[in-house]
Design a protein around this motif. Structure first.
Motif, PDB file in Angstrom:
ATOM      1  N   GLY A  80       0.715  -1.089   0.254  1.00 12.44           N
ATOM      2  CA  GLY A  80      -0.250   0.032  -0.289  1.00 12.44           C
ATOM      3  C   GLY A  80       0.837   1.125  -0.100  1.00 12.44           C
ATOM      4  N   ALA A  81       2.292   1.401  -0.656  1.00 11.53           N
ATOM      5  CA  ALA A  81       2.919   2.234  -0.331  1.00 11.53           C
ATOM      6  C   ALA A  81       3.420   2.743  -1.832  1.00 11.53           C
ATOM      7  N   ASP A  82       3.361   3.722  -1.990  1.00  9.90           N
ATOM      8  CA  ASP A  82       4.230   3.820  -3.526  1.00  9.90           C
ATOM      9  C   ASP A  82       5.965   4.427  -3.449  1.00  9.90           C
ATOM     10  N   SER A  83       6.912   4.790  -2.152  1.00 14.08           N
ATOM     11  CA  SER A  83       7.612   5.342  -1.955  1.00 14.08           C
ATOM     12  C   SER A  83       8.976   5.020  -2.405  1.00 14.08           C
ATOM     13  N   VAL A  84       8.768   3.153  -3.252  1.00 18.87           N
ATOM     14  CA  VAL A  84       9.968   2.815  -4.025  1.00 18.87           C
ATOM     15  C   VAL A  84       9.562   3.544  -5.073  1.00 18.87           C
ATOM     16  N   LEU A  85       8.122   2.987  -5.921  1.00 21.45           N
ATOM     17  CA  LEU A  85       8.210   3.428  -7.299  1.00 21.45           C
ATOM     18  C   LEU A  85       8.446   5.296  -8.017  1.00 21.45           C
ATOM     19  N   GLU A  86       9.113   5.843  -6.938  1.00 19.10           N
ATOM     20  CA  GLU A  86       9.142   7.456  -6.787  1.00 19.10           C
ATOM     21  C   GLU A  86      10.441   6.587  -6.728  1.00 19.10           C
ATOM     22  N   ASP A  87      11.574   5.834  -6.321  1.00 21.25           N
ATOM     23  CA  ASP A  87      12.952   6.012  -6.072  1.00 21.25           C
ATOM     24  C   ASP A  87      13.073   5.404  -7.741  1.00 21.25           C
ATOM     25  N   VAL A  88      12.159   4.922  -7.958  1.00 27.72           N
ATOM     26  CA  VAL A  88      12.720   3.369  -8.889  1.00 27.72           C
ATOM     27  C   VAL A  88      12.976   4.287 -10.178  1.00 27.72           C
ATOM     28  N   VAL A  89      11.693   5.264 -10.042  1.00 32.18           N
ATOM     29  CA  VAL A  89      11.836   6.559 -11.334  1.00 32.18           C
ATOM     30  C   VAL A  89      12.576   7.602 -11.346  1.00 32.18           C
ATOM     31  N   ALA A  90      12.998   7.762 -10.125  1.00 33.29           N
ATOM     32  CA  ALA A  90      14.208   8.773 -10.571  1.00 33.29           C
ATOM     33  C   ALA A  90      15.110   8.396 -10.513  1.00 33.29           C
ATOM     34  N   GLY A  91      16.007   7.188  -9.707  1.00 34.37           N
ATOM     35  CA  GLY A  91      17.178   6.242 -10.327  1.00 34.37           C
ATOM     36  C   GLY A  91      17.334   6.194 -11.752  1.00 34.37           C
ATOM     37  N   GLN A  92      15.394   5.884 -12.683  1.00 34.98           N
ATOM     38  CA  GLN A  92      15.801   5.680 -14.215  1.00 34.98           C
ATOM     39  C   GLN A  92      15.825   7.012 -14.654  1.00 34.98           C
ATOM     40  N   LEU A  93      15.727   7.963 -14.383  1.00 39.25           N
ATOM     41  CA  LEU A  93      15.584   9.473 -14.737  1.00 39.25           C
ATOM     42  C   LEU A  93      16.696   9.211 -14.673  1.00 39.25           C
ATOM     43  N   ARG A  94      18.104   9.225 -13.969  1.00 37.91           N
ATOM     44  CA  ARG A  94      19.727  10.046 -13.473  1.00 37.91           C
ATOM     45  C   ARG A  94      20.323   9.016 -14.803  1.00 37.91           C
ATOM     46  N   GLU A  95      20.199   7.219 -14.810  1.00 35.28           N
ATOM     47  CA  GLU A  95      20.259   6.548 -15.752  1.00 35.28           C
ATOM     48  C   GLU A  95      20.610   7.257 -16.935  1.00 35.28           C
ATOM     49  N   LEU A  96      18.867   7.671 -17.232  1.00 26.08           N
ATOM     50  CA  LEU A  96      18.667   8.198 -18.779  1.00 26.08           C
ATOM     51  C   LEU A  96      19.630   9.247 -18.620  1.00 26.08           C
ATOM     52  N   GLY A  97      19.416  10.260 -17.674  1.00 22.84           N
ATOM     53  CA  GLY A  97      20.049  11.331 -18.290  1.00 22.84           C
ATOM     54  C   GLY A  97      21.941  10.577 -18.709  1.00 22.84           C
ATOM     55  N   SER A  98      22.839   9.997 -17.676  1.00 19.02           N
ATOM     56  CA  SER A  98      24.019   9.699 -18.410  1.00 19.02           C
ATOM     57  C   SER A  98      23.781   9.496 -19.848  1.00 19.02           C
ATOM     58  N   GLN A  99      22.727   8.880 -20.102  1.00 16.98           N
ATOM     59  CA  GLN A  99      22.975   8.277 -21.306  1.00 16.98           C
ATOM     60  C   GLN A  99      22.655   8.754 -22.416  1.00 16.98           C
ATOM     61  N   LEU A 100      21.446   9.487 -22.000  1.00 16.40           N
ATOM     62  CA  LEU A 100      21.807  10.805 -23.255  1.00 16.40           C
ATOM     63  C   LEU A 100      22.459  11.936 -23.262  1.00 16.40           C
ATOM     64  N   THR A 101      23.801  12.358 -22.589  1.00 13.12           N
ATOM     65  CA  THR A 101      24.838  13.158 -21.901  1.00 13.12           C
ATOM     66  C   THR A 101      25.704  12.215 -23.247  1.00 13.12           C
ATOM     67  N   ALA A 102      25.945  10.709 -22.599  1.00 14.34           N
ATOM     68  CA  ALA A 102      27.149   9.911 -23.393  1.00 14.34           C
ATOM     69  C   ALA A 102      27.045  10.185 -25.421  1.00 14.34           C
ATOM     70  N   LEU A 103      25.377   9.941 -25.029  1.00 17.92           N
ATOM     71  CA  LEU A 103      25.379   9.934 -26.733  1.00 17.92           C
ATOM     72  C   LEU A 103      25.185  11.739 -27.330  1.00 17.92           C
ATOM     73  N   ARG A 104      25.234  12.438 -26.895  1.00 15.15           N
ATOM     74  CA  ARG A 104      25.783  13.977 -27.223  1.00 15.15           C
ATOM     75  C   ARG A 104      26.915  14.066 -27.146  1.00 15.15           C
ATOM     76  N   TRP A 105      27.460  13.382 -26.623  1.00 15.56           N
ATOM     77  CA  TRP A 105      29.528  13.529 -26.577  1.00 15.56           C
ATOM     78  C   TRP A 105      29.697  13.028 -27.650  1.00 15.56           C
ATOM     79  N   ARG A 106      28.749  11.425 -27.825  1.00 15.13           N
ATOM     80  CA  ARG A 106      29.824  10.888 -28.942  1.00 15.13           C
ATOM     81  C   ARG A 106      29.432  11.633 -30.865  1.00 15.13           C
ATOM     82  N   GLU A 107      28.079  12.287 -30.057  1.00  9.11           N
ATOM     83  CA  GLU A 107      27.300  12.643 -31.714  1.00  9.11           C
ATOM     84  C   GLU A 107      28.427  14.422 -31.696  1.00  9.11           C
ATOM     85  N   ALA A 108      28.602  14.652 -30.574  1.00 12.09           N
ATOM     86  CA  ALA A 108      29.985  15.842 -30.803  1.00 12.09           C
ATOM     87  C   ALA A 108      31.017  15.440 -31.854  1.00 12.09           C
TER      88      ALA A 108
END
Length: 315
Positions: A80-108
């Protein structure tokens, strides 16, 4: 349709959820979708709650969450709680941000190679090939740790590294990628510390001397940087007083005309790392934006003011 006992088969569940039977079987085999029972023929049967859980599974997987994180979310939902969902989604956003940054560096980096003259491509490839995406600043930090005074307190060292080591931009242009690659090459060449000895003016006496010096210089550089952004030429003022006081305090001296003359001579003779700061400025300056001051360029601005003052006094 559910049977009289309220249970449904794996095929019926898959159809209602809009997924494949193979997906339902995968989730069941991994413990994410418990079976209610098995039929006499050994076929899986699922209860009324399975459809909602399966739809949640599909949604979480569609977001790209790994199975282990999906399991955490579903287990938490049962409580009956959703704190883990928030943590998991926040972590996934950080991971995606890192991946996007890596892709932008490769593109440049690819644009850098594509847009340069053919004769320079081998050198560009060598430079950018030595840098990870996104780039790692650890080699720059190691360079400065070897260069700084050995008695420098850890807190003072950390404060200096924060301003001396540039943070790579998340969305670089080819110029910034090339500058960082050249910066990495500069600090990783053989024995960079031995080639860039500590300036005599920075060899402060006592255990507190280095910390006092670099804390005072950081303040002076910040004050000078504000004037540099406005295009002001070097001049005598509070910024220069702060600059000189940092050296005087670190050496246990007083700020006098004689000390300023001695300091100006020492700074003029001391070894310099101009190339490092030129590249740092290229890394941190946004495309089309004003050139950002660095500790190195701020030092030059303040030294120019000091040299002009002492020359006028001597004349």
């Amino acid at each position: 349709m559910p049977h009289d006992d309220g249970l449904c088969s794996i095929g019926e569940l898959a159809e209602r959820a809009g997924v494949t039977v193979k997906a339902v079987r995968f989730y069941s085999d991994n413990g994410l979708l418990p079976e209610a029972s098995r039929s006499a023929g050994g076929h899986r049967r699922y209860g009324p709650d399975a459809l909602g859980r399966l739809r949640m599974l599909r949604s979480l997987r569609a977001l790209g969450l790994p199975v282990r994180e999906v399991r955490r979310v579903l287990d938490e939902e049962e409580d009956g709680a959703d704190s883990v969902l928030e943590d998991v989604v926040a972590g996934q956003l950080r991971e995606l941000g890192s991946q996007l940054t890596a892709l932008r560096w490769r593109e440049a980096g690819m644009r850098l190679v594509l847009e340069c003259p053919p004769g320079e491509r081998a050198d560009r490839l060598r430079l950018i090939g030595a840098v990870t995406a996104p780039p790692n600043t650890a080699p720059l930090a190691r360079f400065w740790r070897a260069w700084l005074p050995p008695r420098m307190p850890a807190r003072a060292t950390a404060a200096f590294l924060e301003v001396a080591v540039p943070q790579p931009p998340d969305d670089p242009d080819p110029v910034q990628v090339l500058a960082f690659a050249r910066l990495n090459a500069l600090v990783t060449r053989p024995c960079p510390g031995a080639e860039q000895p500590q300036p005599e003016a920075h060899k402060a006496a006592g255990t507190r001397g280095p910390a006092v010096l670099y804390a005072g210089l950081a303040q002076a550089y910040e004050l000078a940087g504000a004037h540099m952004l406005q295009g002001h030429e070097p001049f005598e003022g509070a910024e220069l007083d702060c600059f000189v006081d940092a050296y005087a305090s670190a050496h246990g001296s007083r700020d006098t005309p004689a000390f300023r003359s001695l300091l100006a001579g020492q700074l003029a003779a001391d070894p310099r790392i101009d190339r490092y700061w030129e590249l740092v400025a290229d890394v941190i300056t946004a495309p089309g934006g004003p050139q950002q001051p660095t500790p190195g360029t701020a030092h030059d601005w303040l030294f120019a003011a000091l040299a002009a003052q002492t020359a006028a006094a001597a004349g």
